[in-house]
Design a protein around this motif. Sequence first.
Motif, short mmCIF file in Angstrom:
data_model
loop_
_atom_site.label_atom_id
_atom_site.label_comp_id
_atom_site.label_asym_id
_atom_site.label_seq_id
_atom_site.Cartn_x
_atom_site.Cartn_y
_atom_site.Cartn_z
N ASN A 35 -12.24 -83.21 25.34
CA ASN A 35 -13.33 -83.53 26.26
C ASN A 35 -12.88 -83.71 27.70
O ASN A 35 -13.68 -83.65 28.62
CB ASN A 35 -14.03 -84.82 25.79
N THR A 37 -11.64 -83.04 31.33
CA THR A 37 -11.57 -81.93 32.28
C THR A 37 -10.71 -82.35 33.45
O THR A 37 -10.99 -83.35 34.11
CB THR A 37 -12.98 -81.56 32.79
N GLN A 138 -19.11 -83.67 35.39
CA GLN A 138 -20.11 -82.64 35.13
C GLN A 138 -20.50 -81.85 36.38
O GLN A 138 -21.32 -80.94 36.29
CB GLN A 138 -21.38 -83.28 34.54
N TYR A 164 -21.07 -76.38 41.05
CA TYR A 164 -20.33 -75.85 39.91
C TYR A 164 -20.28 -76.84 38.76
O TYR A 164 -20.12 -78.05 38.97
CB TYR A 164 -18.90 -75.51 40.37
N ASP A 165 -20.44 -76.31 37.55
CA ASP A 165 -20.32 -77.10 36.33
C ASP A 165 -18.91 -76.88 35.77
O ASP A 165 -18.62 -75.83 35.20
CB ASP A 165 -21.38 -76.62 35.32
N GLN A 167 -17.39 -78.20 33.25
CA GLN A 167 -17.26 -78.23 31.80
C GLN A 167 -17.58 -76.88 31.18
O GLN A 167 -16.91 -76.41 30.27
CB GLN A 167 -18.16 -79.32 31.21
N ASN A 168 -18.64 -76.24 31.69
CA ASN A 168 -19.06 -74.94 31.16
C ASN A 168 -18.60 -73.78 32.03
O ASN A 168 -18.88 -72.62 31.73
CB ASN A 168 -20.58 -74.90 31.00
N HIS A 169 -17.95 -74.10 33.15
CA HIS A 169 -17.42 -73.10 34.08
C HIS A 169 -18.49 -72.10 34.52
O HIS A 169 -18.37 -70.89 34.29
CB HIS A 169 -16.22 -72.38 33.46
N GLN A 170 -19.53 -72.64 35.16
CA GLN A 170 -20.56 -71.76 35.68
C GLN A 170 -21.21 -72.39 36.91
O GLN A 170 -21.20 -73.61 37.09
CB GLN A 170 -21.62 -71.47 34.61
N SER A 176 -32.12 -74.22 37.50
CA SER A 176 -31.64 -74.85 36.26
C SER A 176 -31.82 -76.37 36.28
O SER A 176 -31.62 -77.02 35.25
CB SER A 176 -30.16 -74.51 36.05
#
Length: 270
Positions: A35, A37, A138, A164-165, A167-170, A176
């Motif tokens: 978990n 990052t 996050q 930028y996120d 955790q999800n790399h996007q 959104s």
Amino acid sequence: MKNAAMKKLALLFLSLSFIACQNEKKTISSSDQVNETDLSFKYDSVKVSSNVLVKGNENLTDTTKAVISYPVFSDQKINQFIEQKVMKFANEGEHYATYNDFASSFIKNFDAFSKENKEYGQTWFLDAKVKVEEQHPQYLSFLITFVNYEGGAHPNSSFTYLNYDPQNHQEILLDSLINPGSMPELTAIAEKIFRKNEKLSPTASLKDNYFFENDKFSLNQNFSINKKGLKFLYNPYEIKAYAYGITELVIPFADLKDVAKPNSLLNPAN
């Protein structure tokens, strides 16, 4: 015999307890690694200078410089995202793969211009920065600043947010974060704040002093999220004359409760 049996039983309990503790430690450690990052970073930069010297006032000489500073994260995916976005913003009909390519191209353009205009007595400059504005598990927010001068009355400048996120790399886009179809409501909320900031009445025209399309207030996609709420930034020339600089507008979280998605970053509970 009784004492021997009791000793064996006690040793058995101790062994089982030790094994249980070891298993618990392993489980916790494994979970943390999954978990966690790593958002640690340091700033780095590239600098490229021209060999063409320009004589200015008081016989002082100077040269054209291009400097780009940016964060370097432990996570290479974050670095790739930032660099690709900076190169996209910098693209003026050319493709740049790296920060050094972009800086070198700026100097190359000056050298070519100087060769054709030998009497030109000014230097150019490029100062580009990527600053980490917000940093959470996050959410990462970056502000890309471009200030450059290539002749003319004044330098050009632009300020662009990236969201930028990690955790999800996007990339995080505005759509959104808000409920479907709620952009008109968000725009109406923002316009009330904008008019208050600009000291305009609810019915005052935006025609004479602003550059909004069809003289109607609108939001752009240049946003960031901070402790106060949802922040929008308009660049020089975007909605006002250059002399007014940038225009910022912050919508407090309390005003976003009807448009923000329940589990989005615009919900203060997150």
